[in-house]
Design an enzyme around this catalytic site. Structure first.
Site, mmCIF file in Angstrom:
data_model
loop_
_atom_site.group_PDB
_atom_site.id
_atom_site.type_symbol
_atom_site.label_atom_id
_atom_site.label_comp_id
_atom_site.label_asym_id
_atom_site.label_seq_id
_atom_site.Cartn_x
_atom_site.Cartn_y
_atom_site.Cartn_z
ATOM 1 C CG ASP A 14 -17.742 5.961 -4.077
ATOM 2 O OD1 ASP A 14 -17.927 4.934 -4.769
ATOM 3 O OD2 ASP A 14 -18.368 6.196 -3.044
ATOM 4 C CG HIS A 15 -14.729 1.414 -7.359
ATOM 5 N ND1 HIS A 15 -14.396 1.141 -6.053
ATOM 6 C CD2 HIS A 15 -15.545 0.408 -7.743
ATOM 7 C CE1 HIS A 15 -14.987 0.031 -5.677
ATOM 8 N NE2 HIS A 15 -15.695 -0.442 -6.688
ATOM 9 C CG HIS A 64 -19.223 1.924 -2.923
ATOM 10 N ND1 HIS A 64 -18.242 2.779 -3.374
ATOM 11 C CD2 HIS A 64 -18.574 0.833 -2.455
ATOM 12 C CE1 HIS A 64 -17.057 2.213 -3.188
ATOM 13 N NE2 HIS A 64 -17.225 1.048 -2.634
HETATM 14 N N1 LIG Z 1 -7.461 -4.128 -4.141
HETATM 15 C C1 LIG Z 1 -8.558 -3.541 -4.566
HETATM 16 O O1 LIG Z 1 -9.171 -3.966 -5.550
HETATM 17 C C2 LIG Z 1 -9.086 -2.308 -3.868
HETATM 18 C C3 LIG Z 1 -10.323 -1.787 -4.280
HETATM 19 C C4 LIG Z 1 -10.791 -0.615 -3.672
HETATM 20 C C5 LIG Z 1 -10.021 0.014 -2.703
HETATM 21 N N2 LIG Z 1 -8.845 -0.508 -2.304
HETATM 22 C C6 LIG Z 1 -8.072 0.210 -1.294
HETATM 23 O O2 LIG Z 1 -6.789 0.504 -1.798
HETATM 24 C C7 LIG Z 1 -5.831 0.450 -0.795
HETATM 25 C C8 LIG Z 1 -4.721 -0.522 -1.170
HETATM 26 O O3 LIG Z 1 -5.273 -1.805 -1.409
HETATM 27 P P1 LIG Z 1 -4.418 -3.038 -1.942
HETATM 28 O O4 LIG Z 1 -5.388 -4.148 -2.096
HETATM 29 O O5 LIG Z 1 -3.599 -2.656 -3.111
HETATM 30 O O6 LIG Z 1 -3.457 -3.344 -0.693
HETATM 31 P P2 LIG Z 1 -2.206 -4.321 -0.607
HETATM 32 O O7 LIG Z 1 -2.234 -5.302 -1.733
HETATM 33 O O8 LIG Z 1 -2.151 -4.818 0.771
HETATM 34 O O9 LIG Z 1 -0.978 -3.362 -0.855
HETATM 35 C C9 LIG Z 1 -0.443 -2.533 0.134
HETATM 36 C C10 LIG Z 1 0.712 -1.741 -0.428
HETATM 37 O O10 LIG Z 1 1.213 -0.863 0.578
HETATM 38 C C11 LIG Z 1 2.601 -1.026 0.690
HETATM 39 N N3 LIG Z 1 3.038 -0.819 2.058
HETATM 40 C C12 LIG Z 1 2.479 -1.311 3.189
HETATM 41 N N4 LIG Z 1 3.141 -0.836 4.258
HETATM 42 C C13 LIG Z 1 4.119 -0.042 3.792
HETATM 43 C C14 LIG Z 1 5.110 0.742 4.405
HETATM 44 N N5 LIG Z 1 5.218 0.837 5.723
HETATM 45 N N6 LIG Z 1 5.927 1.453 3.624
HETATM 46 C C15 LIG Z 1 5.839 1.386 2.296
HETATM 47 N N7 LIG Z 1 4.912 0.666 1.644
HETATM 48 C C16 LIG Z 1 4.068 -0.043 2.395
HETATM 49 C C17 LIG Z 1 2.879 -2.427 0.274
HETATM 50 O O11 LIG Z 1 4.211 -2.457 -0.133
HETATM 51 P P3 LIG Z 1 5.162 -3.715 0.081
HETATM 52 O O12 LIG Z 1 4.488 -4.840 -0.623
HETATM 53 O O13 LIG Z 1 6.395 -3.298 -0.556
HETATM 54 O O14 LIG Z 1 5.233 -3.966 1.551
HETATM 55 C C18 LIG Z 1 1.880 -2.582 -0.871
HETATM 56 O O15 LIG Z 1 2.416 -1.985 -2.024
HETATM 57 C C19 LIG Z 1 -6.559 0.079 0.471
HETATM 58 O O16 LIG Z 1 -6.867 1.262 1.160
HETATM 59 C C20 LIG Z 1 -7.823 -0.581 -0.040
HETATM 60 O O17 LIG Z 1 -8.899 -0.419 0.867
HETATM 61 C C21 LIG Z 1 -8.363 -1.660 -2.879
#
Ligand SMILES: NC(=O)c1ccc[n+]([C@@H]2O[C@H](COP(=O)([O-])OP(=O)(O)OC[C@H]3O[C@@H](n4cnc5c(N)ncnc54)[C@H](OP(=O)(O)O)[C@@H]3O)[C@@H](O)[C@H]2O)c1
Lengths: 525, 349
Positions: free
Chosen positions: A209-210, A273
């Site tokens: 929980d950042h 949060h």
């Molecule tokens: N972004 C933020 O700032 C943030 C902040 C807090 C929490 N989060 C949480 O962190 C998590 C990730 O967020 P994100 O923004 O980084 O998501 P994202 O940009 O959509 O990235 C998703 C990742 O999952 C991979 N992926 C999806 N389906 C896959 C599969 N079937 N097999 C292998 N790899 C797969 C994608 O790989 P490919 O590109 O190779 O398909 C990509 O690396 C989420 O749960 C989100 O709620 C994110």
């Protein structure tokens, strides 16, 4: 045993640990490990995780020998992966980008291509991790970071277990960090906890929980328990009410609507949060600062929340709303239902205000008002403690009367700091009072920038310190509270209404009434 | 010396009696800047021509540490007694936004010194804030009890002392009299912070841990001006390892571990090298070493077994005294490890 060798043996021959560690830093020691990031081509990895590891290296905090393996679906090479990470690090790193330090990090980064659902991909991952350990000739600690969408959590965890990667081996640990959202209801959270705990022990599970990694959130405990002036007043005798506000001026830009419209403000922000902040403000002093010492007290707060478990109670104590079109920073912006990737008939709240009552001796009768919303006038997360007014007998007859009670404000972001509002006499021959403010700004007092939340949290996970991570029971108790409200909104016969407010204003009138019916008002931020 | 002391850049000259009033004027009507202060930070020098250089150090230091800065230069050789004062402010943009300013008061005291240093300090402190006192060069007779009783942190650099033994005796005495409140910080010790972190980091490796009980030699290379820095670092190695000093022969030290293993430590001096250029702990088939090239901002860490080395780099401590002070202030703490190492260091001295 020599004086220096006081650390417990870590299974090393002859019981020797590292004599040079003693007294050097006052925190648990992060240990070298291989960090495996699932979802490594994603936004979180590029914007937060890698820059966090880089900045830890700049500060000399990253343990020697940390290796990073990125796991995702795209067919990328190590080289291509590193180049992409470097480009983003140049843009977002807190301390800038030094090519030499980056080279050191990049040399330890590799990419592993596989589908999350593909068992073979984990077998080859295991092989790769063993090779890394052998190259290192020693410890093989592993930290798995699940930075994927939540629908893959199960697959990843189950496959890790099948590949034998979740087990402790010969004195080496395996830990998992799980990103939010941790479930979408109590049932899904319990299911996920079942899968996580079927794979990793609870002590090796780090639910991120950042908000807890933020400097000011950590400062809440210091403020309360290291300053003798506050704690004696931190109760129903002296505190009238507490407000926790998390305002966002952004809407659904960047395709955010797709995820948000399924979640809503209550699940996206309050369950995790804001209830975490609330528990830090309201908890009893822990017996010690161990992870469980602190979390035992926090969970008691969540468990003591009065449940709004009928539609009537929800209607009386919770306000949900959507924004209609309006203005932000001089620009016209659309209403929630007109936003990109939002269902035009959406029943999802983009704003919520909740009156929380904590049924404990300390807080009996003291409301904690929590509000969070998109498209509010500014971006700010703050906690305000509103103290009771002094008995008015003395200054009743003064012109203008007595201003309001003291307010202690803890600003979580941006412009982290603390301020205290108090009453003072206006200069002059008559007795008039005005509220004045004593203000402490982190940025003014400490020129050094605070580490990003992810830096602290990654380091803590490497050190085995779970204090700033949510424990299973905390998460489930919070979902229990949230579930009742969600059920009333979406499943009951008497659904409480959805209010509206123009984008760029401070929320719906109904939320104001939640306070005004008790003679209070929201603080103006 | 008096006639040619430069005061350029110290700011606006003010009469000593009106310092508070003038400082207040400095801030009045200045809405754009915030006057911030977390501590009183005082630099004292008896080489009065250092005042301007010290003001430049404050300019750098206040980027991270907002303070009320006091600079005192004492020209004890001047025939006539006099005192002059200047005020100025050092401003920085905090996080690219607000302008945060620290005020500075500089004093040049000439002639008879008795009681004047103490009074100048006491009269110009910001109340309630801690007092960090950087005493440059030799601890003279003005370093006296009534002064050091009010200090929260005393900073000095033992490498600048002609007779470290005698000066350390003064520090020990001051600590006894001032009680535990006063934190002592020797820049000679601060200078090896990243060396110590690096060694600790290297010994996290199980291979290095296994080699620990077999260490036979310790080699330290340092610049000849850095004698106390080198000895403090060596003292730390000995203290943490639980070794015992058996014999000392100039810069060679015979040591013994608790299980009887003999260890030879040697300090080599290198005029051309970095302040600290090498620390190596070696035994059969295993060597842990940390190195730094002159002017380099990185340390090179290496772990070698059977002739095969893994190396990587990490941050090094600055060569600039002001940056050493700033980084130590950021870390805070009571410097208790320094005190724990001090007896061992005094034996080596
Ligand atoms: N972004 C933020 O700032 C943030 C902040 C807090 C929490 N989060 C949480 O962190 C998590 C990730 O967020 P994100 O923004 O980084 O998501 P994202 O940009 O959509 O990235 C998703 C990742 O999952 C991979 N992926 C999806 N389906 C896959 C599969 N079937 N097999 C292998 N790899 C797969 C994608 O790989 P490919 O590109 O190779 O398909 C990509 O690396 C989420 O749960 C989100 O709620 C994110």
């Amino acid at each position: 045993m020599p004086r220096g060798l006081r650390f417990a043996s870590s299974g090393i021959e002859g019981g020797v640990s590292n004599p040079f560690r003693e007294d050097l830093v006052s925190r648990n020691r992060p240990e070298a490990c291989t960090v495996v990031i699932f979802g490594a081509t994603g936004d979180l990895t590029h914007r937060k995780l890698i820059p966090a590891l880089y900045n830890l290296a700049v500060d000399g905090e990253l343990p020697v020998g940390v290796k990073i393996v990125g796991f995702a679906r795209r067919d990328w090479t190590d080289e291509f992966f590193r180049e992409g990470l470097e480009k983003l690090n140049q843009k977002v790193s807190r301390t800038g980008h030094d090519p030499e330090t980056w080279e050191n990090i990049a040399a330890n980064v590799s990419y592993h291509q596989s589908e999350f659902q593909d068992e073979d991909g984990y077998a080859s991952l295991a092989k790769r991790l063993n090779e890394i350990d052998e190259e290192r000739g020693g410890k093989g600690n592993r930290l798995f970071y699940i930075a994927s969408a939540p629908e893959f959590f199960d697959d990843i965890l189950i496959n890790l277990k099948k590949a034998g990667l979740s087990q402790e081996r010969e004195g080496c640990w395996s830990r998992v960090i799980v990103e939010k959202p941790f479930g979408t209801t109590l049932a899904t959270a319990q299911h996920l906890n079942g899968v996580v705990n079927g794979t990793f022990e609870e002590k090796d599970t780090y639910r991120i929980d950042h908000y807890l990694g933020k400097e000011t959130a950590q400062n809440i405990m210091v403020l309360r328990f290291a300053n003798a002036i506050f704690e004696p007043m931190w109760n129903k005798e002296h505190i009238d009410h507490v407000q926790i506000t998390c305002a966002e001026h952004l809407g659904m830009e960047g395709g955010r609507g797709g995820y948000y419209d399924k979640a809503g403000a209550l699940r996206d922000m309050v369950q995790n949060h804001l209830l975490q902040l609330l528990s830090l403000v309201a908890m009893e002093p822990p017996t010690d600062l161990t992870a469980d010492g602190v979390r035992d007290e926090k969970v008691k707060v969540i468990r003591s929340l009065r449940q709004w478990d009928t539609p009537e109670l929800v209607e009386q104590n919770v306000v949900r709303a959507q924004y209609t079109s309006g203005n932000i920073d001089g620009q016209e912006v659309p209403g929630y239902r007109e936003e990109d990737r939002v269902n035009p008939e959406s029943e999802t709240e983009a704003y919520v205000a909740v009156r929380c009552m904590i049924d404990t001796w300390r807080w009996s009768g003291v409301p904690f008002y929590v509000r969070v919303g998109k498209r509010l006038p500014k971006k700010a997360t703050e906690i305000s403690i509103h103290f009771k007014a002094t008995p008015s007998v003395l200054f009743n007859a003064t012109p203008g009367g007595v201003p309001d009670g003291n307010v202690l404000v803890i600003r979580i972001q941006p412009d982290e700091g603390i301020s205290l509002r108090m009453n003072s006499k206006l200069p002059g021959t008559t007795l008039r009072m005005e509220a004045v403010k004593m203000d402490f700004h982190y940025a003014t007092s400490f020129g050094k920038s605070s580490p990003e939340a992810y830096e602290r949290l990654l380091l803590d996970a490497m050190a085995g310190d779970a204090t700033l991570f949510a424990r299973r029971d905390e998460v489930e108790e919070a979902w229990k509270f949230i579930d009742h409200i969600e059920k009333a909104w979406h499943e009951s016969d008497k659904k409480p209404p959805m209010a509206e407010f123009p984008a760029g204003s401070w929320g719906p009138r109904e939320a104001d009434e939640l306070l005004s019916e008790e003679g209070r008002t929201w603080r103006r931020l | 010396m008096s006639s040619e002391i430069s005061t350029k850049g110290l700011g606006q000259p003010v009469s000593v009696g009106s310092i508070s009033k003038e400082l207040k004027k400095l801030w009045e009507g200045n809405e754009a800047s915030t006057n911030a202060s977390l501590m009183n930070f005082l630099i004292y020098t008896e080489e009065a021509d250092q005042l301007v250089a010290n003001s430049e150090m404050i300019q750098a230091l206040t980027k991270e540490h907002a303070c009320r800065a006091l600079l005192i230069g004492m020209d004890r050789g001047a025939p006539e007694s006099s005192v002059e004062a200047w005020i100025t402010a050092h401003c920085h943009l905090a996080h690219g936004k607000k302008s945060i300013c620290s005020e500075q008061v500089s004093f040049l005291l000439k002639g008879k010194s008795l009681g004047r240093l103490r009074n100048t300090v006491f009269a110009n402190l910001n109340s309630d804030l801690p007092l960090v006192f950087w005493w440059q060069n030799e601890l003279t007779d003005l370093f006296e009890e009534r002064l050091f009783r009010v200090l929260d942190r005393l900073i000095f650099d033992s490498t600048t002392w002609a007779d470290p033994k005698a000066s350390f005796a003064k520090i020990t005495e001051a600590r006894e009299q001032a009680g535990t409140k006063m934190v002592t910080q020797d820049l000679a010790w601060t200078r090896s912070y990243h060396y110590r972190l690096a060694i600790a980091g290297l010994f996290d490796d199980p291979v290095a841990q296994k080699g620990f009980s077999k260490i036979e030699t310790v080699t330290l290379k340092a610049h000849p001006d850095q004698r106390t820095s080198a000895l403090l670092l060596l003292a730390w190695v000995i203290e943490q390892s639980g070794w015992e000093l058996i014999e000392k022969n100039e810069d060679r030290f015979s040591l013994k571990s608790k299980d009887g293993q003999a260890i030879e430590a040697v300090i080599e001096w290198d005029e051309e090298g970095a302040p600290l250029s090498l620390l190596s702990l070696a035994g059969p088939n295993c060597e842990v070493k940390v190195m730094r090239q002159k002017g380099n901002t990185h340390l090179c860490h290496a772990l070698c077994t059977d002739g095969h080395c893994i190396d990587f780099s990490g941050p090094a401590d600055s060569d600039e005294p002001a940056e050493l002070v700033a980084s130590q202030l950021s870390r805070g703490g009571k410097n208790s490890l320094f005190l724990a190492v001090l007896p061992q260091f005094l034996e080596l001295l």
